[in-house]
Design an enzyme around this catalytic site. Structure first.
Site, PDB file in Angstrom:
ATOM      1  N   ASN A  91      29.723  26.944   1.991  1.00  0.00           N
ATOM      2  CA  ASN A  91      30.898  26.242   1.641  1.00  0.00           C
ATOM      3  C   ASN A  91      31.962  27.109   1.188  1.00  0.00           C
ATOM      4  O   ASN A  91      31.749  28.082   0.136  1.00  0.00           O
ATOM      5  CB  ASN A  91      30.734  24.805   0.691  1.00  0.00           C
ATOM      6  CG  ASN A  91      30.068  25.285  -0.581  1.00  0.00           C
ATOM      7  OD1 ASN A  91      29.263  26.252  -0.753  1.00  0.00           O
ATOM      8  ND2 ASN A  91      30.240  24.453  -1.536  1.00  0.00           N
ATOM      9  N   GLU A 144      35.542  26.462  -0.546  1.00  0.00           N
ATOM     10  CA  GLU A 144      36.604  25.791  -1.184  1.00  0.00           C
ATOM     11  C   GLU A 144      37.929  26.198  -1.549  1.00  0.00           C
ATOM     12  O   GLU A 144      38.370  27.494  -1.229  1.00  0.00           O
ATOM     13  CB  GLU A 144      35.964  25.211  -2.727  1.00  0.00           C
ATOM     14  CG  GLU A 144      34.646  24.624  -2.616  1.00  0.00           C
ATOM     15  CD  GLU A 144      34.000  24.085  -3.943  1.00  0.00           C
ATOM     16  OE1 GLU A 144      34.757  24.502  -4.903  1.00  0.00           O
ATOM     17  OE2 GLU A 144      33.194  23.242  -3.764  1.00  0.00           O
ATOM     18  N   CYS A 198      32.902  22.540   4.284  1.00  0.00           N
ATOM     19  CA  CYS A 198      31.329  22.533   4.167  1.00  0.00           C
ATOM     20  C   CYS A 198      30.577  23.744   4.662  1.00  0.00           C
ATOM     21  O   CYS A 198      30.998  24.341   6.047  1.00  0.00           O
ATOM     22  CB  CYS A 198      30.896  21.154   4.789  1.00  0.00           C
ATOM     23  SG  CYS A 198      31.127  19.817   3.672  1.00  0.00           S
ATOM     24  N   GLU A 230      27.915  23.593   6.456  1.00  0.00           N
ATOM     25  CA  GLU A 230      27.424  23.507   7.997  1.00  0.00           C
ATOM     26  C   GLU A 230      28.670  23.770   8.899  1.00  0.00           C
ATOM     27  O   GLU A 230      28.293  24.226   9.988  1.00  0.00           O
ATOM     28  CB  GLU A 230      26.919  22.017   7.991  1.00  0.00           C
ATOM     29  CG  GLU A 230      25.795  21.753   6.994  1.00  0.00           C
ATOM     30  CD  GLU A 230      26.284  21.114   5.725  1.00  0.00           C
ATOM     31  OE1 GLU A 230      27.242  21.608   5.432  1.00  0.00           O
ATOM     32  OE2 GLU A 230      25.508  20.070   5.332  1.00  0.00           O
ATOM     33  N   CYS A 273      27.116  15.985   4.780  1.00  0.00           N
ATOM     34  CA  CYS A 273      27.984  14.784   4.559  1.00  0.00           C
ATOM     35  C   CYS A 273      28.405  14.048   6.230  1.00  0.00           C
ATOM     36  O   CYS A 273      27.954  14.834   6.862  1.00  0.00           O
ATOM     37  CB  CYS A 273      29.314  15.253   3.960  1.00  0.00           C
ATOM     38  SG  CYS A 273      30.257  16.126   5.206  1.00  0.00           S
ATOM     39  N   CYS A 278      30.253  16.359   8.534  1.00  0.00           N
ATOM     40  CA  CYS A 278      29.239  17.465   9.152  1.00  0.00           C
ATOM     41  C   CYS A 278      28.223  16.497  10.307  1.00  0.00           C
ATOM     42  O   CYS A 278      28.021  17.331  11.522  1.00  0.00           O
ATOM     43  CB  CYS A 278      28.461  18.240   8.209  1.00  0.00           C
ATOM     44  SG  CYS A 278      29.413  19.185   7.253  1.00  0.00           S
TER      45      CYS A 278
HETATM   46  N1  THU Z   1      29.399  20.519   1.015  1.00  0.00           N
HETATM   47  C1  THU Z   1      28.635  21.214   1.707  1.00  0.00           C
HETATM   48  O1  THU Z   1      29.175  22.532   1.970  1.00  0.00           O
HETATM   49  N2  THU Z   1      28.091  20.502   2.805  1.00  0.00           N
HETATM   50  C2  THU Z   1      27.728  19.053   2.659  1.00  0.00           C
HETATM   51  O2  THU Z   1      27.105  18.632   3.610  1.00  0.00           O
HETATM   52  C3  THU Z   1      28.162  18.307   1.624  1.00  0.00           C
HETATM   53  C4  THU Z   1      28.932  19.154   0.562  1.00  0.00           C
HETATM   54  C5  THU Z   1      30.196  21.216  -0.250  1.00  0.00           C
HETATM   55  C6  THU Z   1      31.696  20.925  -0.120  1.00  0.00           C
HETATM   56  C7  THU Z   1      32.009  21.024  -1.322  1.00  0.00           C
HETATM   57  O3  THU Z   1      32.237  22.492  -1.348  1.00  0.00           O
HETATM   58  C8  THU Z   1      30.847  20.960  -2.357  1.00  0.00           C
HETATM   59  O4  THU Z   1      29.606  21.077  -1.513  1.00  0.00           O
HETATM   60  C9  THU Z   1      30.705  19.822  -3.115  1.00  0.00           C
HETATM   61  O5  THU Z   1      30.944  18.811  -2.467  1.00  0.00           O
END
Ligand code: THU
Length: 162
Positions: A62, A64, A73, A75, A112, A115
């Site tokens: 991930n 940010e 994300c 994925e 999520c 994704c």
């Molecule tokens: N996140 C992911 O990388 N994948 C997911 O399927 C759910 C959330 C990340 C996004 C953000 O950087 C952190 O997790 C908290 O939500």
């Protein structure tokens, strides 16, 4: 009125050791991807690894941003990297894990909704489902046969065809 029942099947393995060597390696690669997570805002590190049908492995984590909605994300980072670097090669499996310093993640990490939607579209593009493996820091590993197990009744691009 009639009802339709939509079922999801999850194969549950007690731990990493119970996986096949290839699946274990893929989850270990997802864990290695955590190292490059850029998550200064949530502190929640997510790693993903794809095994392509040509055996290559592509990792993502991930990423940010101070403008929160721009956070990517793990994925989707991995799926986009595979599409950009290995176009047209179907994805056999995706492994997903996470690490949250200060809290042991004992349950599998599930993608999520966004994704899930992207996983389904990539499957359609390639005409092939991808197995989905999930684990926290430790404990059970969930294995699903494809995106439909996570996103039944998803929006499909076919409806945009005239
Ligand atoms: N996140 C992911 O990388 N994948 C997911 O399927 C759910 C959330 C990340 C996004 C953000 O950087 C952190 O997790 C908290 O939500």
């Amino acid at each position: 009125m009639k009802k339709i029942v939509l079922q999801t099947t999850v194969d549950v393995f007690p731990d990493l050791a119970a996986l096949s060597p290839l699946d274990r390696e893929l989850m270990e690669q997802a864990r290695a991807a955590l190292e490059h997570s850029y998550s200064p805002y949530s502190g929640f590190r997510v790693g993903a690894a794809l095994r392509l049908t040509n055996s290559q492995i592509v990792k993502g984590s991930n990423q940010e941003n101070a403008a929160y909605p721009l956070c990517l994300c793990a994925e989707r980072v991995a799926l986009a990297a595979a599409a950009a670097q290995h176009p047209g090669i179907p994805i056999q499996s995706i492994a997903i894990t996470a690490h949250y310093p200060g809290k042991l993640l004992e349950h599998p990490i599930s993608p999520c909704g966004a994704c899930r939607q992207v996983i389904c579209e990539v499957e359609q593009q390639h005409g092939q489902e991808m197995r989905i493996l999930m684990q926290g820091d430790v404990g059970e590993v969930y294995v699903l046969s494809g995106g439909k197990e996570l996103l039944p009744l998803g929006f499909e691009g076919g409806v945009l065809e005239r």
